[in-house]
Every structure is written in C-alpha cells, then in structure tokens.
Design an enzyme around this catalytic site. Sequence first.
Site, short mmCIF file in Angstrom:
data_model
loop_
_atom_site.label_atom_id
_atom_site.label_comp_id
_atom_site.label_asym_id
_atom_site.label_seq_id
_atom_site.Cartn_x
_atom_site.Cartn_y
_atom_site.Cartn_z
N CYS A 24 24.66 -46.95 -34.88
CA CYS A 24 25.84 -48.07 -34.78
C CYS A 24 26.60 -47.77 -36.03
CB CYS A 24 25.18 -49.76 -34.70
SG CYS A 24 26.67 -50.33 -36.41
N THR A 84 30.00 -49.56 -37.11
CA THR A 84 30.43 -50.73 -37.67
C THR A 84 30.84 -50.67 -39.05
OG1 THR A 84 29.32 -52.89 -36.05
CG2 THR A 84 30.45 -53.02 -37.97
P1 5GP Z 1 18.32 -50.03 -33.85
O1 5GP Z 1 17.06 -50.39 -33.61
O2 5GP Z 1 19.39 -48.99 -33.19
O3 5GP Z 1 18.48 -49.64 -35.42
O4 5GP Z 1 19.44 -50.98 -33.58
C1 5GP Z 1 19.26 -51.52 -32.30
C2 5GP Z 1 20.50 -52.05 -32.43
O5 5GP Z 1 22.80 -51.98 -32.86
C3 5GP Z 1 21.30 -53.26 -30.72
O6 5GP Z 1 20.04 -54.09 -30.72
C4 5GP Z 1 22.15 -53.95 -31.14
O7 5GP Z 1 22.46 -54.76 -31.81
C5 5GP Z 1 23.05 -52.86 -32.62
N1 5GP Z 1 24.26 -51.64 -31.70
C6 5GP Z 1 23.89 -51.14 -30.30
N2 5GP Z 1 24.52 -50.38 -29.34
C7 5GP Z 1 25.05 -50.53 -30.95
C8 5GP Z 1 27.00 -49.81 -30.72
O8 5GP Z 1 27.19 -49.10 -30.06
N3 5GP Z 1 27.55 -50.33 -32.05
C9 5GP Z 1 27.43 -51.57 -32.73
N4 5GP Z 1 27.93 -52.32 -33.96
N5 5GP Z 1 26.01 -52.09 -32.45
C10 5GP Z 1 24.97 -51.77 -31.78
#
Ligand code: 5GP
Length: 345
Positions: free
Chosen positions: A184, A186
Amino acid sequence: MRIEEDVKLDFKDVLIRPKRSTLGSRKDVDISREFAFKWSGKSFKGVPIIAANMDGVGTMEMAKTLGKNKVGVALHKHYPLDDLLAFYKKDDTSLVWYSIGMAKDDEKKLDEFIKKNPKSIDKICLDVANGYSEHFLDFVKRTRDKLPDITIMAGNVVTGEMVEELILSGVDVVKVGIGPGSVCTTRKMTGVGYPQLSAIIECADAAHGLGGLICADGGCTSPGDVAKAFGAGSDFVMLGGMLAGHTQSEQEIIEEDGKHYLMFYGMSSDTAMNKHKGGVAEYRASEGKTVRIPYRGDVEATLQDILGGVRSTCTYVGAKKLKELSKRTSFVRVTQQLNSVFGHE
Ligand code: 5GP
C-alpha cells in the site's frame, strides 16, 4: 489545524509481556473462536484469520487449503460469475467471504449470483479504500436492507466514531486499517493513516461496546504481529503479504537464473488497474505498489508457522483459548524488537 499529542503505536513499538502460565505446551491451546454476529444472526466457528481479497491471496485454491485448517478467505473481486457459482456449489465455503467494492459491476454480479443461488452466500466483505465517505455509508445501509440475514464485513476505517457509525448502519464486522499494508502506498501518496496497533485498540473498544466485531487488516509482517493484533483486541485478522507468493496464488511463476518468483501488487496499483479495469483512471492516483517476491511453495507450511506462533504466544501469557489472549495481554513499549546480527529474518 490541531495536533493530537498522545502517542499512537504500531506493532513494531511493542512486545507482549510474558505471564505466569499453567499451560504445558502450545498443543494445549485452542486458537479457534466462536462469534454470534450482531445483525445477520449467524454464527462463526473457526480460526479468525482471513486471507485478504487480493490477487494472489484471496483465491479459490487458497480457500480450499486454508479451509482445511479452519482458516478463512475473502475472495478477490475479479472471478467471473460462473466460476463463483461453480465454486460455491462444489466446495465447502463455510469460511469464505464474497467481496465486492462500490463498482456497479460488482453489485450487479452479486445480485445475479444471489438470484441464481440464493442460499449459498452467507458472508460478504464490502471493501473500499476509504470507508469515511457518505457514499460508502449509503452503500452499506442499502446492502443491509437488501440482505438482512447475510453477515457483512465492511471497511476500511481506523477511528472509533466511524466504527460506531458503520455498526449502527448494519455492519457485523468492521475492517480496520488505512495505510499499513505491505503493498500500500496511501501514506506516501496522501499522508493519511493511523498506526495500526492503536487503531485496533481504539476500534475494538468502540465495536465491542455496541456488540460488533472488528477485523484488523494490514500491516502484519510476522506471526508475532498477528498475535499482537489479537492481543490488542481484534476479533479477526486479515493477511495479504504474509500469505502471498504460494502455489495457491493462482499466478504465473516466473523463473530467472534458476530461482522462482511471483508478482504481488496492491489492488489499486497500476498493475491491478491495468489487469482488471483496462487502465488507470486519470483522476485517481495509484495507491498500491507492485513487487516481485520469491516463490514460497505450498501455503500450508507458512500457515502452520503463523498458527504455531499464535499458539505459542498464548502459552507465554497463559491463555488456554485465543479468546483469553487480549485479557492476558500487557504490551510493553520498546525501542528494539529483534537482534539483527544475522539480518532481520
Ligand atoms: P498486508 O497484510 O499485505 O500488510 O495488507 C493487506 C491489506 O492491504 C489488504 O487487505 C487491503 O486492505 C490493503 N491493500 C491491498 N491492496 C492495496 C492497495 O493497492 N492500496 C492500499 N492502500 N491498500 C491496499
């Protein structure tokens, strides 16, 4: 402008303090949970970990393997209707969340699915990047009116007042996390976010006060982080990056110099938008990145590592059941987590 001076914490800022325990071994620990959902009237029994609705993670193959271990999956939004109908007909989907966003096509696909197979979906995940918009709240209310007996998970938000608003609008499980995800961007693109451990603590408190639940989504980098999320009061924990790069990812495995890789990307990255939407909409900044990660084989071994870690946390604090973990958790603030002599693995 206003500055909040309270310190907000991330997983990396704390460790869990060990406590006297009568538990002999981690085998004695039960990491499943039972919940009754506030609005749907349905109940849940299983390990409250959910594979994220992302390409390479929220797949049907992942659902089959994780399901054998009582672990759930939120399917990514891009399966064609016929594949979904066949999957729900043939496989055990008791731990599967059907995901939709606010796109008209997603809603249409769900309507058609329900028309053709009214009883098979019992849990849905309404997923948007920014759960603060009025528009999203309307969408949640409309979905609850339309589907009174389906369990609804929705998000993402990071503050108590919005958790309350969503629960009062018909959400059973509020998804918590803005910006912590492994792919992400953001926080980098917008400067918006909230440290995930504090978000979980504050949102769990708000949700539980109303008989609702939360799912901590994003930011876990190790089994210890998953345990910290539960210790902080999260009812469910959603994992993306930790479950990416496996046989069950349903993705092309790239070979280079005898090594194997897969691509992993955020669901609002250029890669995802080009693949699923035929390009990046101009007004919309891509808020996800694309990474190439080593192929890790079958997800079963990774999963056992995660489940073993959480069980072990429970033995360290004397929690016989996962349910007791948050009651038995005291976090200590730290300035260092790991010994880096041999790297950070
Ligand atoms: P991780 O477990 O990989 O740290 O986080 C997974 C979460 O990242 C997902 O469930 C979703 O909420 C968030 N996420 C997935 N793709 C994106 C993206 O392209 N942009 C953002 N801002 N968040 C994402």
